[in-house]
Design a protein around this motif. Sequence first.
Motif, PDB file in Angstrom:
ATOM      1  N   PHE A  78       0.845  -1.195   0.000  1.00 16.55           N
ATOM      2  CA  PHE A  78       0.000   0.000   0.000  1.00 16.55           C
ATOM      3  C   PHE A  78       0.885   1.252   0.000  1.00 16.55           C
ATOM      4  O   PHE A  78       0.641   2.198  -0.748  1.00 16.55           O
ATOM      5  CB  PHE A  78      -0.933   0.021   1.219  1.00 16.55           C
ATOM      6  CG  PHE A  78      -1.738   1.283   1.307  1.00 16.55           C
ATOM      7  CD1 PHE A  78      -2.911   1.427   0.589  1.00 16.55           C
ATOM      8  CD2 PHE A  78      -1.289   2.363   2.068  1.00 16.55           C
ATOM      9  CE1 PHE A  78      -3.639   2.613   0.624  1.00 16.55           C
ATOM     10  CE2 PHE A  78      -2.006   3.549   2.118  1.00 16.55           C
ATOM     11  CZ  PHE A  78      -3.186   3.668   1.396  1.00 16.55           C
ATOM     12  N   PHE A  79       1.938   1.245   0.832  1.00 17.35           N
ATOM     13  CA  PHE A  79       2.778   2.436   0.913  1.00 17.35           C
ATOM     14  C   PHE A  79       3.706   2.563  -0.303  1.00 17.35           C
ATOM     15  O   PHE A  79       4.117   3.671  -0.654  1.00 17.35           O
ATOM     16  CB  PHE A  79       3.539   2.480   2.244  1.00 17.35           C
ATOM     17  CG  PHE A  79       2.615   2.758   3.405  1.00 17.35           C
ATOM     18  CD1 PHE A  79       1.927   3.958   3.480  1.00 17.35           C
ATOM     19  CD2 PHE A  79       2.391   1.815   4.393  1.00 17.35           C
ATOM     20  CE1 PHE A  79       1.035   4.225   4.519  1.00 17.35           C
ATOM     21  CE2 PHE A  79       1.506   2.059   5.439  1.00 17.35           C
ATOM     22  CZ  PHE A  79       0.828   3.262   5.504  1.00 17.35           C
ATOM     23  N   PHE A 145      -1.059  11.749   5.775  1.00 17.29           N
ATOM     24  CA  PHE A 145      -2.082  10.741   5.542  1.00 17.29           C
ATOM     25  C   PHE A 145      -2.184   9.956   6.836  1.00 17.29           C
ATOM     26  O   PHE A 145      -1.168   9.494   7.370  1.00 17.29           O
ATOM     27  CB  PHE A 145      -1.678   9.826   4.373  1.00 17.29           C
ATOM     28  CG  PHE A 145      -2.503   8.562   4.310  1.00 17.29           C
ATOM     29  CD1 PHE A 145      -3.874   8.638   4.109  1.00 17.29           C
ATOM     30  CD2 PHE A 145      -1.929   7.320   4.488  1.00 17.29           C
ATOM     31  CE1 PHE A 145      -4.655   7.490   4.084  1.00 17.29           C
ATOM     32  CE2 PHE A 145      -2.700   6.163   4.462  1.00 17.29           C
ATOM     33  CZ  PHE A 145      -4.066   6.247   4.259  1.00 17.29           C
ATOM     34  N   THR A 191      -6.340   1.827  12.293  1.00 16.56           N
ATOM     35  CA  THR A 191      -6.784   0.440  12.459  1.00 16.56           C
ATOM     36  C   THR A 191      -7.628   0.280  13.722  1.00 16.56           C
ATOM     37  O   THR A 191      -8.462  -0.612  13.799  1.00 16.56           O
ATOM     38  CB  THR A 191      -5.597  -0.543  12.434  1.00 16.56           C
ATOM     39  OG1 THR A 191      -4.678  -0.208  13.461  1.00 16.56           O
ATOM     40  CG2 THR A 191      -4.897  -0.522  11.102  1.00 16.56           C
ATOM     41  N   ARG A 194     -10.983   0.891  12.422  1.00 13.93           N
ATOM     42  CA  ARG A 194     -11.479  -0.303  11.698  1.00 13.93           C
ATOM     43  C   ARG A 194     -12.034  -1.312  12.709  1.00 13.93           C
ATOM     44  O   ARG A 194     -13.082  -1.898  12.508  1.00 13.93           O
ATOM     45  CB  ARG A 194     -10.341  -0.949  10.883  1.00 13.93           C
ATOM     46  CG  ARG A 194      -9.929  -0.082   9.714  1.00 13.93           C
ATOM     47  CD  ARG A 194      -8.670  -0.565   9.016  1.00 13.93           C
ATOM     48  NE  ARG A 194      -8.121   0.600   8.297  1.00 13.93           N
ATOM     49  CZ  ARG A 194      -6.982   0.620   7.651  1.00 13.93           C
ATOM     50  NH1 ARG A 194      -6.235  -0.461   7.577  1.00 13.93           N
ATOM     51  NH2 ARG A 194      -6.581   1.733   7.044  1.00 13.93           N
ATOM     52  N   ASP A 217       3.085  -3.701  12.182  1.00 15.24           N
ATOM     53  CA  ASP A 217       2.663  -3.993  10.807  1.00 15.24           C
ATOM     54  C   ASP A 217       3.677  -4.992  10.242  1.00 15.24           C
ATOM     55  O   ASP A 217       4.708  -5.275  10.885  1.00 15.24           O
ATOM     56  CB  ASP A 217       2.669  -2.680  10.005  1.00 15.24           C
ATOM     57  CG  ASP A 217       1.879  -2.782   8.713  1.00 15.24           C
ATOM     58  OD1 ASP A 217       1.444  -3.900   8.360  1.00 15.24           O
ATOM     59  OD2 ASP A 217       1.699  -1.744   8.049  1.00 15.24           O
ATOM     60  N   PHE A 242      -6.520  -6.386   9.398  1.00 14.15           N
ATOM     61  CA  PHE A 242      -6.430  -4.915   9.338  1.00 14.15           C
ATOM     62  C   PHE A 242      -5.781  -4.359   8.084  1.00 14.15           C
ATOM     63  O   PHE A 242      -5.963  -3.186   7.783  1.00 14.15           O
ATOM     64  CB  PHE A 242      -5.758  -4.355  10.595  1.00 14.15           C
ATOM     65  CG  PHE A 242      -4.265  -4.587  10.682  1.00 14.15           C
ATOM     66  CD1 PHE A 242      -3.768  -5.757  11.234  1.00 14.15           C
ATOM     67  CD2 PHE A 242      -3.364  -3.635  10.219  1.00 14.15           C
ATOM     68  CE1 PHE A 242      -2.391  -5.965  11.322  1.00 14.15           C
ATOM     69  CE2 PHE A 242      -1.991  -3.825  10.302  1.00 14.15           C
ATOM     70  CZ  PHE A 242      -1.497  -5.004  10.847  1.00 14.15           C
ATOM     71  N   ASN A 243      -5.026  -5.171   7.327  1.00 14.66           N
ATOM     72  CA  ASN A 243      -4.586  -4.691   6.008  1.00 14.66           C
ATOM     73  C   ASN A 243      -4.277  -5.868   5.072  1.00 14.66           C
ATOM     74  O   ASN A 243      -4.250  -7.025   5.496  1.00 14.66           O
ATOM     75  CB  ASN A 243      -3.444  -3.666   6.085  1.00 14.66           C
ATOM     76  CG  ASN A 243      -2.127  -4.250   6.584  1.00 14.66           C
ATOM     77  OD1 ASN A 243      -1.976  -5.460   6.722  1.00 14.66           O
ATOM     78  ND2 ASN A 243      -1.181  -3.379   6.864  1.00 14.66           N
ATOM     79  N   PHE A 270      -7.843  -5.143   3.931  1.00 17.28           N
ATOM     80  CA  PHE A 270      -8.164  -3.705   3.901  1.00 17.28           C
ATOM     81  C   PHE A 270      -7.070  -3.031   3.086  1.00 17.28           C
ATOM     82  O   PHE A 270      -5.887  -3.271   3.349  1.00 17.28           O
ATOM     83  CB  PHE A 270      -8.175  -3.134   5.320  1.00 17.28           C
ATOM     84  CG  PHE A 270      -8.954  -1.850   5.447  1.00 17.28           C
ATOM     85  CD1 PHE A 270     -10.196  -1.825   6.075  1.00 17.28           C
ATOM     86  CD2 PHE A 270      -8.453  -0.651   4.934  1.00 17.28           C
ATOM     87  CE1 PHE A 270     -10.920  -0.646   6.196  1.00 17.28           C
ATOM     88  CE2 PHE A 270      -9.171   0.535   5.051  1.00 17.28           C
ATOM     89  CZ  PHE A 270     -10.409   0.542   5.687  1.00 17.28           C
ATOM     90  N   ASP A 271      -7.391  -2.252   2.107  1.00 15.36           N
ATOM     91  CA  ASP A 271      -6.474  -1.452   1.263  1.00 15.36           C
ATOM     92  C   ASP A 271      -6.870  -1.537  -0.213  1.00 15.36           C
ATOM     93  O   ASP A 271      -6.897  -0.540  -0.895  1.00 15.36           O
ATOM     94  CB  ASP A 271      -4.987  -1.896   1.326  1.00 15.36           C
ATOM     95  CG  ASP A 271      -4.295  -1.578   2.633  1.00 15.36           C
ATOM     96  OD1 ASP A 271      -4.807  -0.711   3.364  1.00 15.36           O
ATOM     97  OD2 ASP A 271      -3.261  -2.200   2.928  1.00 15.36           O
TER      98      ASP A 271
HETATM   99  O1  XLF Z   1      -2.027   2.259   8.842  1.00 16.36           O
HETATM  100  C1  XLF Z   1      -2.910   1.459   8.142  1.00 16.36           C
HETATM  101  C2  XLF Z   1      -2.602   0.007   8.413  1.00 16.36           C
HETATM  102  O2  XLF Z   1      -2.080  -0.511   7.220  1.00 16.36           O
HETATM  103  C3  XLF Z   1      -2.728   1.635   6.641  1.00 16.36           C
HETATM  104  O3  XLF Z   1      -3.767   2.356   6.043  1.00 16.36           O
HETATM  105  C4  XLF Z   1      -2.620   0.245   6.138  1.00 16.36           C
HETATM  106  O4  XLF Z   1      -3.912  -0.270   5.839  1.00 16.36           O
HETATM  107  C5  XLF Z   1      -1.743   0.138   4.934  1.00 16.36           C
HETATM  108  O5  XLF Z   1      -1.546  -1.201   4.606  1.00 16.36           O
END
Ligand code: XLF
Length: 328
Positions: A78-79, A145, A191, A194, A217, A242-243, A270-271
Amino acid sequence: MKNKKQTSMRDISKITGVSISTISRYINSSGYVKSSTGEKIEAAINKTNYVPNRNVKSVFGYKSHNIGLIVPAFTNPFFSEFSTYIGNYIQEAGYGCILCFTSDDINAEVRNLDLLKGYRVDGVISARSLYPEVWSNLEIPTVSFESNHDEQEVNVCVDNYNGGEIAFNYLNKIGTKRFVHVRGPENFKATNERFNGFYDSAKAINKNIKIIKSEKDYSLEADFRDNLKGFKFNKGDGIFVFNDINAINIISYLIDLGFKVPEDISVIGFDNSYISDMLIPRLTTIEQPVKEIAAKCFSSLLELIENKNVVKSELVLPVRLVIRDSTR
Ligand code: XLF
């Protein structure tokens, strides 16, 4: 071979006839310096190889045309995606980008900001910054963000609470027997939201949820699967993770244990990061619109840099369910 002597501030002083304290003021932008004096210093810097002065904001109003981008990790897709979009916007606008990562560590956050200040960046975009003390009194335009605090002028995030609600309602709709949530680290605001959305939705219809906690993470150093050890998964479980990166990790763990996904156990991430569509089973997930998030972060920072009248704000973008093959 003898090293060539480096140009010093004293040399610049000799060349220009300007005092060292004025040069220092000019280099550090720490006080007024006449613009003609600034030009003289700048010319001497350019003529010599006075390295520390190259990135200096030389006179008031001067811009380095560099932007700092701080993310938690490049190992989380995601990042990587977020950084790629922002990097593109930065380049298209004619700026340079200095990219840093924190591993969610306060010391790294401090070091990164010091480095970026040293390069006199025109602004900073940070993702998942956890420590308000690092960001107070910065005097550089900052956009974040998913910040844990409100030190930055603009914070962009998604409706994480609603994401948790959507995940629960979908798992319930497909006949989940036992609801499981793999919760993000306790200090992640996003999270936690979430989790709250998931938990409140379950409570509203008198359902219990089982929670698996994670300390961090995904990272290269620690095995995320350690969080799952000792937890007994059952057929009929529906797991909201959570992701995405961790959801994918968990699916391979469940397959190693002999479960079939989604026949025995459903998994939602999630993402909607790019890898969620590449692995088998393709991942059902809650999408955060990463391109739009990146665009909002960058356009807000540009407005701050250009001194447009930006009000301190939080921009919350909607999420949506993307149904693929990891849920029944
Ligand atoms: O910080 C949250 C947890 O992980 C972020 O939005 C993410 O979902 C990215 O993977």
